[in-house]
Write an enzyme that holds these catalytic residues in place. Structure first.
Site, PDB file in Angstrom:
ATOM      1  N   HIS A 181       0.848  -1.201   0.000  1.00 62.68           N
ATOM      2  CA  HIS A 181       0.000   0.000   0.000  1.00 62.68           C
ATOM      3  C   HIS A 181       0.875   1.238   0.000  1.00 62.68           C
ATOM      4  CE1 HIS A 181       0.787  -0.423   4.292  1.00 62.68           C
ATOM      5  NE2 HIS A 181       0.253   0.768   4.528  1.00 62.68           N
ATOM      6  N   HIS A 183      -7.481  -0.526   5.500  1.00 62.71           N
ATOM      7  CA  HIS A 183      -6.416   0.360   6.011  1.00 62.71           C
ATOM      8  C   HIS A 183      -6.187   1.472   4.986  1.00 62.71           C
ATOM      9  CE1 HIS A 183      -2.734   1.529   8.071  1.00 62.71           C
ATOM     10  NE2 HIS A 183      -2.038   1.362   6.968  1.00 62.71           N
ATOM     11  N   HIS A 197       4.743  -4.572  10.847  1.00 62.19           N
ATOM     12  CA  HIS A 197       5.128  -3.842  12.063  1.00 62.19           C
ATOM     13  C   HIS A 197       5.231  -4.777  13.268  1.00 62.19           C
ATOM     14  CE1 HIS A 197       4.663   0.375  10.672  1.00 62.19           C
ATOM     15  NE2 HIS A 197       3.727  -0.123   9.871  1.00 62.19           N
TER      16      HIS A 197
END
Ligand code: ZN
Ligand code: FE
Length: 259
Positions: free
Chosen positions: A55, A114, A169
């Site tokens: 993304h 997201h 992450h």
């Protein structure tokens, strides 16, 4: 055999590095920063042949330009629906990425929520899910609705349970802190907390996770579980009828506790 290893970047990003014993080619996923990638490739005598992007956020794309200066022949793959300069191969659901040097193919899944055009890469028993799914959590809804994100997560949940989940992450311990509010009595969650604490104390990533494990501990994949529904209804202070509504309430609850 595909080797997958993390390159750490910024405070908590992982740039996943893919390589194979049979080849000097390497592929990276979501290089937010170029320098740690170049250092890792040079240490291992590898040449970058492709970049996979999930993304448009800069902590996933910020290194592309500089990597292409170092490795001009690398192919950049990424989502069709997002404005990311330098993408050579725009991808959408149903497309397949063939990385011949590494002997591996990835199928592309659209997972909006997201961001609007977020994609994931699934192949060789691995899922590179960017910021769609985290261990014991999921991405914030910056550009999508709870309906879209819960449908995206349902799509991921339908993959084989032994799929290894490579998130972008290191958020696991923070996520567990929240998940315990939703399911304080889930023994698998408490076991995951012990495991993740031990991994971090050893200086190791808590990733990859597995989809089977996520289904047992991740509240965002457990909106069908009565305890999760009940906790979400308590937070929202009303009855929640659909999985998307339950998902939306849990997401809102987490957003209200952490930012
Ligand atoms: Zn992001
Ligand atoms: Fe990110």
């Amino acid at each position: 055999m595909l080797n997958i290893s993390p390159i750490t970047a910024f405070s908590d990003n992982y740039i996943w590095l893919l390589s194979s014993k049979k080849s000097t080619s390497a592929v990276v996923v979501d290089p937010g920063d170029a320098l740690p990638v170049i250092v890792a490739l040079e240490q291992q005598d590898l040449e970058l042949s492709a970049i996979l992007i999930t993304h448009h956020h800069v902590d996933h794309t910020g290194g592309i330009r500089r990597l292409l200066m170092h490795y001009p022949s690398a192919t950049v793959y990424g989502p069709t629906g997002e404005h990311i300069p330098a993408i050579d191969q725009p991808l959408k659901e149903g497309d397949r990425v063939c990385l011949e040097d590494l002997g591996v193919n990835f199928d592309v899944l659209d997972v909006p929520g997201h961001t609007a055009g977020h994609i994931t890469y699934f192949g060789a028993g691995a899922l590179f899910c960017g910021d769609a799914l985290f261990s014991v959590g999921c991405g914030r809804l910056f550009e999508g609705t709870p309906e879209q994100m819960s449908a995206s997560l349902a799509k991921i949940a339908a993959l084989p349970q032994d799929t290894k989940v490579y998130c972008a992450h290191e958020y696991t311990l923070d996520n567990i802190g929240f998940a315990k509010w939703v399911e304080p009595d889930n023994p698998e969650l408490l076991a995951r907390e012990d495991e993740a604490n031990a991994q971090r104390q050893r200086g190791e990533p808590t990733l990859p996770s597995s989809l089977g494990q996520e289904l047992r501990v991740n509240p965002f994949l457990r909106t069908h579980i009565p305890q999760v529904k009940q906790a979400a209804e308590q937070f929202a202070d009303r009855e929640l009828d659909s999985v998307a509504e339950i998902f939306g309430a849990v997401r809102e609850w987490k957003d209200s506790r952490y930012d």
